[in-house]
Design a protein around this motif. Structure first.
Motif, PDB file in Angstrom:
ATOM      1  N   GLN A 172       1.156-105.133 -30.017  1.00 53.44           N
ATOM      2  CA  GLN A 172       0.131-104.090 -30.179  1.00 53.44           C
ATOM      3  C   GLN A 172      -0.891-104.483 -31.239  1.00 53.44           C
ATOM      4  O   GLN A 172      -2.099-104.299 -31.044  1.00 53.44           O
ATOM      5  CB  GLN A 172       0.774-102.754 -30.545  1.00 53.44           C
ATOM      6  CG  GLN A 172       1.446-102.067 -29.399  1.00 53.44           C
ATOM      7  CD  GLN A 172       1.969-100.691 -29.776  1.00 53.44           C
ATOM      8  OE1 GLN A 172       1.861-100.242 -30.919  1.00 53.44           O
ATOM      9  NE2 GLN A 172       2.548-100.004 -28.813  1.00 53.44           N
ATOM     10  N   LYS A 197      -3.317-106.932 -29.853  1.00 47.83           N
ATOM     11  CA  LYS A 197      -4.308-106.300 -28.965  1.00 47.83           C
ATOM     12  C   LYS A 197      -5.396-105.600 -29.778  1.00 47.83           C
ATOM     13  O   LYS A 197      -6.581-105.660 -29.423  1.00 47.83           O
ATOM     14  CB  LYS A 197      -3.620-105.310 -28.027  1.00 47.83           C
ATOM     15  CG  LYS A 197      -2.778-105.992 -26.972  1.00 47.83           C
ATOM     16  CD  LYS A 197      -2.058-104.976 -26.104  1.00 47.83           C
ATOM     17  CE  LYS A 197      -1.205-105.662 -25.048  1.00 47.83           C
ATOM     18  NZ  LYS A 197      -0.480-104.684 -24.210  1.00 47.83           N
ATOM     19  N   GLU A 255      -7.707-108.229 -31.107  1.00 48.81           N
ATOM     20  CA  GLU A 255      -8.611-108.734 -30.064  1.00 48.81           C
ATOM     21  C   GLU A 255      -9.819-107.813 -29.897  1.00 48.81           C
ATOM     22  O   GLU A 255     -10.930-108.276 -29.685  1.00 48.81           O
ATOM     23  CB  GLU A 255      -7.873-108.829 -28.721  1.00 48.81           C
ATOM     24  CG  GLU A 255      -6.974-110.026 -28.589  1.00 48.81           C
ATOM     25  CD  GLU A 255      -6.347-110.108 -27.216  1.00 48.81           C
ATOM     26  OE1 GLU A 255      -6.299-111.226 -26.676  1.00 48.81           O
ATOM     27  OE2 GLU A 255      -5.907-109.068 -26.668  1.00 48.81           O
ATOM     28  N   GLU A 277      -4.546-113.056 -30.412  1.00 43.79           N
ATOM     29  CA  GLU A 277      -4.137-113.645 -29.130  1.00 43.79           C
ATOM     30  C   GLU A 277      -2.843-114.434 -29.286  1.00 43.79           C
ATOM     31  O   GLU A 277      -1.961-114.378 -28.425  1.00 43.79           O
ATOM     32  CB  GLU A 277      -5.245-114.554 -28.590  1.00 43.79           C
ATOM     33  CG  GLU A 277      -6.503-113.820 -28.179  1.00 43.79           C
ATOM     34  CD  GLU A 277      -7.678-114.749 -27.893  1.00 43.79           C
ATOM     35  OE1 GLU A 277      -7.500-115.991 -27.897  1.00 43.79           O
ATOM     36  OE2 GLU A 277      -8.789-114.226 -27.670  1.00 43.79           O
ATOM     37  N   ILE A 311       0.151-112.051 -29.535  1.00 45.56           N
ATOM     38  CA  ILE A 311       0.501-111.492 -28.220  1.00 45.56           C
ATOM     39  C   ILE A 311       1.317-112.505 -27.425  1.00 45.56           C
ATOM     40  O   ILE A 311       2.403-112.198 -26.917  1.00 45.56           O
ATOM     41  CB  ILE A 311      -0.765-111.076 -27.441  1.00 45.56           C
ATOM     42  CG1 ILE A 311      -1.452-109.899 -28.129  1.00 45.56           C
ATOM     43  CG2 ILE A 311      -0.414-110.727 -25.999  1.00 45.56           C
ATOM     44  CD1 ILE A 311      -2.857-109.620 -27.611  1.00 45.56           C
TER      45      ILE A 311
END
Length: 177
Positions: free
Chosen positions: A50, A53, A56, A69, A72
């Motif tokens: 999370q 994200k 990002e 990235e 993740i």
């Protein structure tokens, strides 16, 4: 009578095979440390995914966005291993990060620009340091070899993330001077 005696070895063999199969399928002995570690590692992976994200979407710098990235990708892969081990040892996993992790992510998400980047990087450094300490504790206090192997597998990934995050922080400090 002879017929009954002929059946006894067959029944005994079937009983022994069933008992042996049940014994082999039983989950290994876990202590509370093992259960807590698997659960915490899973929740940590979900929180890192999370956080990645959010980075990002909101990061001011490309370096922080790329780190998001990386988190993740790596934490999804690591969590796949966690799920396999949890299933093998009989640990039920929660469906999301812990409340404290969610609250921290919400606090950071409320920021923007360079302030977001600084807060995100600092939170990630703290989280990855805690993860390394949790892995070391698992190795010294855990009883399940499978769960200890998870700690060993996670350690180089977490250490690399920590080094990358500390480098990002250093780069940001150099730019603000």
């Amino acid at each position: 009578m002879v017929r009954r005696l002929a059946i006894l070895p067959t029944i005994a063999a079937a009983t022994f095979a069933t008992a042996a199969a049940g014994f082999a399928a039983a989950p290994p002995d876990l202590n509370e440390q093992d259960r807590e570690f698997v659960t915490a590692l899973h929740q940590g992976n979900l929180a890192e995914i999370q956080a990645g994200k959010v980075a990002e979407r909101q990061a001011h710098s490309e370096e922080v966005r790329e780190m998001g990235e990386t988190l993740i990708r790596d934490h999804r892969k690591l969590d796949g291993k966690v799920k396999q081990v949890a299933g093998a040892v009989g640990v039920s996993l929660p469906g999301g990060p812990g409340a404290k992790q969610q609250a921290e992510l919400e606090r950071i998400s409320a920021k923007s620009g360079a302030e977001f980047d600084r807060a995100w990087v600092e939170a990630e450094i703290a989280e990855h340091r805690q993860d390394l300490a949790a892995g070391a504790k698992q190795l010294s206090e855990g009883s399940s070899e499978q769960v200890k192997q998870l700690a060993r597998d996670a350690e180089p990934i977490v250490r690399e993330h920590l080094e990358d995050l500390e480098e990002i922080r250093s780069d940001e400090e150099d730019q603000s001077d």
